[in-house]
Design a protein around this motif. Structure first.
Motif, PDB file in Angstrom:
ATOM      1  N   TYR A 269       7.436  11.739   3.869  1.00 32.89           N
ATOM      2  CA  TYR A 269       6.035  11.462   4.199  1.00 32.89           C
ATOM      3  C   TYR A 269       5.847  10.018   4.670  1.00 32.89           C
ATOM      4  O   TYR A 269       5.124   9.761   5.626  1.00 32.89           O
ATOM      5  N   LEU A 270       6.528   9.075   4.014  1.00 32.47           N
ATOM      6  CA  LEU A 270       6.398   7.654   4.363  1.00 32.47           C
ATOM      7  C   LEU A 270       7.379   7.224   5.452  1.00 32.47           C
ATOM      8  O   LEU A 270       7.400   6.054   5.831  1.00 32.47           O
TER       9      LEU A 270
ATOM     10  N   ASP B 175       0.828  -1.209   0.000  1.00 34.14           N
ATOM     11  CA  ASP B 175       0.000   0.000   0.000  1.00 34.14           C
ATOM     12  C   ASP B 175       0.864   1.261   0.000  1.00 34.14           C
ATOM     13  O   ASP B 175       0.521   2.261  -0.631  1.00 34.14           O
ATOM     14  N   GLN B 176       2.009   1.216   0.660  1.00 31.32           N
ATOM     15  CA  GLN B 176       2.908   2.368   0.658  1.00 31.32           C
ATOM     16  C   GLN B 176       3.553   2.570  -0.714  1.00 31.32           C
ATOM     17  O   GLN B 176       3.744   3.703  -1.149  1.00 31.32           O
ATOM     18  N   VAL B 177       3.876   1.473  -1.396  1.00 31.16           N
ATOM     19  CA  VAL B 177       4.438   1.578  -2.744  1.00 31.16           C
ATOM     20  C   VAL B 177       3.396   2.203  -3.675  1.00 31.16           C
ATOM     21  O   VAL B 177       3.712   3.067  -4.492  1.00 31.16           O
TER      22      VAL B 177
ATOM     23  N   GLN C 253      13.962   2.937  -5.372  1.00 35.21           N
ATOM     24  CA  GLN C 253      14.059   1.551  -5.823  1.00 35.21           C
ATOM     25  C   GLN C 253      12.678   0.936  -6.056  1.00 35.21           C
ATOM     26  O   GLN C 253      12.479   0.196  -7.018  1.00 35.21           O
ATOM     27  N   ASN C 254      11.724   1.254  -5.198  1.00 32.55           N
ATOM     28  CA  ASN C 254      10.374   0.716  -5.375  1.00 32.55           C
ATOM     29  C   ASN C 254       9.707   1.296  -6.619  1.00 32.55           C
ATOM     30  O   ASN C 254       8.983   0.587  -7.321  1.00 32.55           O
ATOM     31  N   LEU C 255       9.937   2.570  -6.893  1.00 33.35           N
ATOM     32  CA  LEU C 255       9.387   3.164  -8.115  1.00 33.35           C
ATOM     33  C   LEU C 255      10.028   2.527  -9.352  1.00 33.35           C
ATOM     34  O   LEU C 255       9.339   2.231 -10.330  1.00 33.35           O
TER      35      LEU C 255
ATOM     36  N   VAL D 295      -4.076  14.371  -1.812  1.00 36.16           N
ATOM     37  CA  VAL D 295      -3.944  13.669  -3.094  1.00 36.16           C
ATOM     38  C   VAL D 295      -4.318  12.203  -2.938  1.00 36.16           C
ATOM     39  O   VAL D 295      -5.089  11.647  -3.731  1.00 36.16           O
ATOM     40  N   LEU D 296      -3.800  11.557  -1.900  1.00 36.19           N
ATOM     41  CA  LEU D 296      -4.082  10.137  -1.701  1.00 36.19           C
ATOM     42  C   LEU D 296      -5.560   9.882  -1.436  1.00 36.19           C
ATOM     43  O   LEU D 296      -6.155   8.974  -2.012  1.00 36.19           O
TER      44      LEU D 296
END
Length: 160
Positions: free
Chosen positions: A67-68, A46-48, A77-79, A113-114
């Protein structure tokens, strides 16, 4: 325990593993058993997803990491794993185009935004961010988030 104190003082897990002849899993288990709060952990799915959403709306990797509560490299790296190409340095738009976005602070803006892209109503998003609906509407527009039309969508109307 000496290992726990070194970890709390900032020693990195690979160095502690090498020094004490432990696997990373063994070291983390030992620290957990001693009640030591772990530093930055891998992002959950969910964070990714949140990171990808925020990045697509112009937030910097550094701002998303803050923020995270994780590292810049963890977000980057996750992006990359999701196949999201990095923008050139300096953001997606010139700073002059982002002046209105500063009326809502970055943390509240990310929340807005989220929540909004997840389908939340504008009024609820504004309440969660602690600002007016017009401030959220302006922030979302500046962030490139398409604003949904007011009222119910046509799919909710009954056909006669």
């Amino acid at each position: 325990m000496e290992i726990a104190e070194k970890y709390r003082a900032g020693a990195m897990t690979p160095a502690l593993c090498a020094e004490y002849g432990l696997s990373k899993g063994g070291l983390l288990r030992l620290l957990s058993d001693r009640g030591v709060e772990m530093r930055r952990q891998p992002l959950g799915a969910d964070q990714v997803e949140q990171a990808a959403t925020l990045y697509s709306h112009g937030f910097s990797i550094a701002a998303i990491a803050s923020y995270l509560d994780t590292s810049y490299n963890n977000v980057r790296q996750n992006l990359e794993r999701r196949g999201i190409e990095r923008r050139s340095r300096g953001g997606s738009r010139p700073a002059a185009d982002r002046t209105h976005a500063r009326t809502v602070n970055v943390q509240h803006g990310m929340t807005a935004v989220l929540l909004y892209t997840a389908g939340g109503p504008l009024e609820a998003v504004a309440a969660a961010a602690g600002v007016s609906t017009s401030a959220v509407r302006e922030y979302l527009a500046d962030a490139g988030v398409p604003i949904r039309p007011r009222g119910r969508s046509s799919r909710h109307h009954r056909k006669s």
